[in-house]
Motif scaffolding. Structure first.
Motif, short mmCIF file in Angstrom:
data_model
loop_
_atom_site.label_atom_id
_atom_site.label_comp_id
_atom_site.label_asym_id
_atom_site.label_seq_id
_atom_site.Cartn_x
_atom_site.Cartn_y
_atom_site.Cartn_z
N GLU A 76 16.14 -32.38 1.65
CA GLU A 76 16.09 -33.80 2.03
C GLU A 76 14.92 -34.53 1.37
N ARG A 77 13.82 -33.82 1.17
CA ARG A 77 12.61 -34.41 0.58
C ARG A 77 12.22 -33.60 -0.65
N PRO A 78 11.31 -34.09 -1.47
CA PRO A 78 10.91 -33.35 -2.67
C PRO A 78 10.37 -31.95 -2.34
N THR A 79 10.42 -31.11 -3.34
CA THR A 79 9.86 -29.76 -3.27
C THR A 79 8.72 -29.66 -4.27
N ALA A 80 7.65 -28.99 -3.88
CA ALA A 80 6.54 -28.71 -4.80
C ALA A 80 6.64 -27.24 -5.19
N GLU A 81 6.65 -27.00 -6.48
CA GLU A 81 6.73 -25.63 -6.98
C GLU A 81 5.46 -25.29 -7.76
N ILE A 82 4.83 -24.20 -7.38
CA ILE A 82 3.69 -23.70 -8.13
C ILE A 82 4.24 -23.07 -9.40
N LEU A 83 3.90 -23.63 -10.54
CA LEU A 83 4.36 -23.09 -11.82
C LEU A 83 3.41 -22.02 -12.34
N GLU A 84 2.13 -22.26 -12.17
CA GLU A 84 1.11 -21.29 -12.56
C GLU A 84 -0.06 -21.39 -11.59
N LEU A 85 -0.62 -20.25 -11.28
CA LEU A 85 -1.88 -20.15 -10.53
C LEU A 85 -2.60 -18.93 -11.07
N LEU A 116 6.58 -26.00 -0.20
CA LEU A 116 5.84 -25.53 -1.36
C LEU A 116 6.39 -24.15 -1.68
N GLU A 117 6.79 -23.94 -2.93
CA GLU A 117 7.36 -22.64 -3.29
C GLU A 117 6.69 -22.11 -4.54
N VAL A 118 6.84 -20.82 -4.75
CA VAL A 118 6.31 -20.16 -5.94
C VAL A 118 7.24 -19.02 -6.32
N HIS A 119 7.43 -18.82 -7.61
CA HIS A 119 8.13 -17.65 -8.13
C HIS A 119 7.06 -16.78 -8.75
N SER A 120 7.08 -15.50 -8.43
CA SER A 120 6.04 -14.60 -8.92
C SER A 120 6.67 -13.32 -9.45
N ASN A 121 6.27 -12.91 -10.64
CA ASN A 121 6.81 -11.71 -11.26
C ASN A 121 6.66 -10.51 -10.32
N ARG A 129 0.60 -10.37 -2.21
CA ARG A 129 -0.22 -10.21 -0.99
C ARG A 129 -1.04 -11.46 -0.73
N PHE A 130 -1.58 -12.06 -1.79
CA PHE A 130 -2.34 -13.30 -1.65
C PHE A 130 -1.48 -14.39 -1.03
N TYR A 131 -0.28 -14.62 -1.59
CA TYR A 131 0.58 -15.68 -1.07
C TYR A 131 0.96 -15.42 0.39
N GLU A 132 1.24 -14.19 0.73
CA GLU A 132 1.57 -13.87 2.12
C GLU A 132 0.37 -14.11 3.04
N ARG A 133 -0.84 -13.73 2.58
CA ARG A 133 -2.05 -13.98 3.37
C ARG A 133 -2.25 -15.47 3.60
N GLU A 134 -1.80 -16.28 2.65
CA GLU A 134 -1.96 -17.73 2.74
C GLU A 134 -0.81 -18.40 3.47
N GLY A 135 0.05 -17.61 4.09
CA GLY A 135 1.09 -18.16 4.95
C GLY A 135 2.44 -18.38 4.29
N MET A 136 2.60 -17.95 3.05
CA MET A 136 3.89 -18.11 2.38
C MET A 136 4.79 -16.93 2.74
N VAL A 137 6.07 -17.18 2.81
CA VAL A 137 7.05 -16.18 3.23
C VAL A 137 8.06 -15.96 2.11
N LYS A 138 8.38 -14.71 1.84
CA LYS A 138 9.39 -14.40 0.83
C LYS A 138 10.77 -14.67 1.44
N THR A 139 11.46 -15.67 0.89
CA THR A 139 12.78 -16.04 1.41
C THR A 139 13.88 -15.97 0.37
N HIS A 140 13.52 -15.82 -0.91
CA HIS A 140 14.51 -15.87 -1.99
C HIS A 140 14.28 -14.73 -2.99
N GLU A 141 15.30 -14.46 -3.75
CA GLU A 141 15.18 -13.64 -4.94
C GLU A 141 15.25 -14.60 -6.13
#
Length: 147
Positions: A76-85, A116-121, A129-141
């Motif tokens: 419904e609203r925009p999505t922010a995607e982390i491209l690089e960190l 806010l989403e991120v794709h990580s190799n 582990r960092f993203y999970e510690r920061e409250g992000m949840v793995k929901t996709h492949e």
């Protein structure tokens, strides 16, 4: 951990190109041709859909987070995607990654984003582990194919 004194998170500027180039090469474990990289970075900096933030420690760029903010048909609203960190190896484990992520999250909220989403190799288990510690949840492949 807390970041040490003398740190700041700020918008990237063209003068940061060399440092950002080095960090992205570190992230990908290779070398990108500098001039075309800078052209892509400048194009993103001029494009209102991208937000590039750097973490500065003692006056030197020590990390970068790059976001793309865009509407998607399935939200419904925009999505922010982390491209690089990425952080300079000497700047890791000091809380700077969390500060960059928090600043990016604040920008996404200010832009009215739904998520806010991120794709990580798959090999970047420390990053996961960092993203999970920061409250992000793995929901996709995430699937890719070379073209």
């Amino acid at each position: 951990m807390r970041a040490e004194a003398g740190w700041a998170v700020r918008d990237a500027v063209p003068a940061d190109e060399r440092a950002i180039h080095g960090l992205i090469c570190e992230l990908e474990g290779g070398t990108f041709a500098y001039a075309p990289f800078c052209e892509r970075l400048r194009a993103q900096m001029a494009d209102g859909r991208h937000v590039c933030l750097v973490a500065e420690v003692g006056g030197a760029v020590a990390g970068v987070i790059n976001l793309r903010i865009e509407p998607q048909l399935h939200h419904e609203r925009p999505t922010a995607e982390i491209l690089e960190l990425v952080l300079d190896p000497g700047a890791r484990c000091r809380g700077l990654g969390a500060r960059l992520l928090a600043a990016a999250r604040a920008r996404a909220v200010a832009a009215g984003c739904e998520e806010l989403e991120v794709h990580s190799n798959v090999v970047r288990t420390r990053a996961h582990r960092f993203y999970e510690r920061e409250g992000m949840v793995k929901t996709h492949e995430h699937f890719t194919c070379a073209l």
